[in-house]
Write an enzyme that holds these catalytic residues in place. Structure first.
Site, mmCIF file in Angstrom:
data_model
loop_
_atom_site.group_PDB
_atom_site.id
_atom_site.type_symbol
_atom_site.label_atom_id
_atom_site.label_comp_id
_atom_site.label_asym_id
_atom_site.label_seq_id
_atom_site.Cartn_x
_atom_site.Cartn_y
_atom_site.Cartn_z
ATOM 1 N N GLU A 35 29.254 -5.587 -7.269
ATOM 2 C CA GLU A 35 30.091 -5.710 -6.085
ATOM 3 C C GLU A 35 29.221 -5.580 -4.817
ATOM 4 O O GLU A 35 28.106 -5.056 -4.865
ATOM 5 C CB GLU A 35 31.171 -4.614 -6.087
ATOM 6 N N ASP A 37 35.123 0.637 0.852
ATOM 7 C CA ASP A 37 33.891 -0.007 1.354
ATOM 8 C C ASP A 37 33.813 -0.235 2.863
ATOM 9 O O ASP A 37 34.785 -0.698 3.469
ATOM 10 C CB ASP A 37 33.757 -1.412 0.754
HETATM 11 C C1 FRU Z 1 34.224 -2.288 -4.168
HETATM 12 C C2 FRU Z 1 35.451 -3.171 -4.234
HETATM 13 C C3 FRU Z 1 35.126 -4.587 -3.809
HETATM 14 C C4 FRU Z 1 36.429 -5.114 -3.330
HETATM 15 C C5 FRU Z 1 37.046 -3.891 -2.695
HETATM 16 C C6 FRU Z 1 38.534 -3.801 -2.840
HETATM 17 O O1 FRU Z 1 34.499 -0.933 -4.047
HETATM 18 O O2 FRU Z 1 35.996 -3.142 -5.535
HETATM 19 O O3 FRU Z 1 34.523 -5.375 -4.814
HETATM 20 O O4 FRU Z 1 36.277 -6.167 -2.426
HETATM 21 O O5 FRU Z 1 36.455 -2.763 -3.318
HETATM 22 O O6 FRU Z 1 39.036 -2.701 -2.140
#
Ligand code: FRU
Length: 433
Positions: free
Chosen positions: A202, A24
């Protein structure tokens, strides 16, 4: 520091780390004339793990320089996704009135070494040198619900307060908090589950957008969902509505789907508002403080279905092209419109006009317009047998079913992004040509 653009065989237009794993985008902010991109990084591998915040900067959203890791994981916590704000009035007292801080609000994912192991909570770090070096706030965490899946805080200024949207991921809920100082947070409201809710929710974002040609704005709530996206696996849905500073109220609420086996052609899944109809546009979030009121977003150009296996050596993987957003009022409501940022030279885009029944082949990928439906087929193109879920055909209905649909296509070394009907429909896919 190394300049990313124009290296042979690296993406020409898309950010990609030189050596490490990336998921992300985090902490996107424009500050003192520079675009900052932080991102979920594993500093020691090209696989997910040891989550930390990598860092890159750009003068133009296209040419990126990779820097040293901004926020390091420790034995007791990983640094999960979050956002950055410029605390201009030093409301947090983490800087001084003359030297206000940049503040990162991130999720601590507590490891076995921590007494909080098994939970996730929101924490602060601050920088007094424009984002290069960061100090953890001594009072962390600042917001703890004792929850195992409370994450991905996106903070923005609203009037004279700060607002946070975050998720209770497994409950398919966006939770909203307010603060005057970034340290003390007051619960406001919960939104969801709603619409696509088969997977975890998310990386939410909430912002106001202008409606093209109208003297009006509406609020847009982005909610990334995995799995259960419109093209399978990870996807981004959105809701258009009102926000009064405490509660988000969507214009349109239809039946929620929690069905993991809903087919990708299912009318209910198709009736939701999807940000992108491709396989590879996830964790979409926007930049804070973009000049001129622009709303610019980046997505992670990948899908958790196969992200660990994509055949990229060195950095794995890439971000989407930065996109600028507004809203368009159609017969059946508002729709988000996306354009590649205007910094991208126009000749970087291929233009095609497809009448009903037309098909163009772009570097092996078939783009077809038929019965008001635009589809992109990457099956059998380039390297695609590294994962059984990768070979796929994506499709979207084009609003109004025009006789001819105009598309702008951005092709890079391992990606294709289709902006159709002026940006009302986008389809973004990795393709390993
Ligand atoms: C989304 C996610 C988020 C988390 C991060 C961990 O892709 O699962 O919810 O903060 O990636 O790498």
């Amino acid at each position: 520091m190394r300049t990313m653009a124009r290296q042979h065989s690296r993406p020409r237009w898309h950010y990609s780390p030189l050596q490490t794993w990336m998921n992300d985008p985090n902490g996107l902010i424009h500050y003192a004339g520079t675009w900052h991109l932080f991102y979920q990084s594993n500093p020691s591998d090209d696989r997910w793990g040891n989550m930390s915040w990598g860092h890159a900067t750009s003068p133009d959203l296209l040419t990126w320089t990779e820097h040293h890791v901004a926020l390091w994981h420790t034995d007791s916590e990983e640094i999960f996704s979050g956002s950055c704000v410029f605390d201009a009035t030093n409301s947090s007292d983490l800087g001084t009135a003359d030297w206000p801080p940049l503040v990162a609000i991130y999720t601590a994912n507590y490891r076995p070494g921590s007494e909080r192991h098994g939970t996730q909570a929101q924490c602060l770090a601050y920088s007094l040198d424009g984002g290069s070096h960061w100090t953890n706030y001594s009072g962390n965490p600042v917001l703890d619900r004792g929850s195992a899946n409370f994450r991905d805080p996106k903070v923005f200024r609203h009037g004279d307060a700060w607002v946070m949207v975050a998720v209770e991921a497994e409950n398919q809920q966006v939770v909203i908090y307010r603060s005057t100082n970034l340290v003390d947070w007051t619960y406001c409201s919960t939104f969801g589950p709603a619409h696509a809710a088969a997977g975890v929710w998310e990386c939410p974002d909430l912002f106001e957008l202008p409606v093209a040609g109208h003297d009006e704005t509406r609020w847009v709530l982005l909610v990334n969902v995995n799995p259960g996206g419109v093209a399978g696996g990870s996807g981004c849905q959105y809701f258009v509505g009102d926000f009064d500073g405490h509660t988000f109220t969507p214009d349109r609420v239809i039946a929620t789907s929690t069905d993991r086996d809903l087919g990708l052609d299912d009318p209910l899944l198709r009736s939701y508002d999807w940000f992108d109809y491709g396989r590879d546009c996830y964790a979409v979030v926007s930049f804070a403080d973009a000049p001129g009121g622009r709303r610019i977003v980046l997505g992670w150009m990948n899908n958790w279905d196969y992200a660990a296996d994509v055949p990229l050596t060195g950095g794995r993987s890439i971000m989407t092209i930065p996109r600028e957003l507004d809203l368009v009022l159609l017969d059946d409501g508002y729709r988000v419109r996306q354009r590649p940022v205007r910094e991208l030279p126009v000749d970087a885009l291929q233009h095609h006009a497809l009448a009903a029944g037309d098909r163009v082949v772009i570097n092996g990928v078939a783009l077809e317009y038929h019965n008001g439906v635009l589809s992109l087929d990457r099956r059998g193109v380039g390297m695609n047998d590294f994962h059984e879920a990768f070979g796929s055909r994506q499709w979207a209905e084009v609003p109004g079913e025009p006789e001819t649909v105009h598309v702008d296509v951005l092709v890079d070394t391992c990606s294709i992004e289709v902006f159709a009907a002026g940006g009302l429909v986008t389809i973004s896919d990795l393709v390993f040509f």
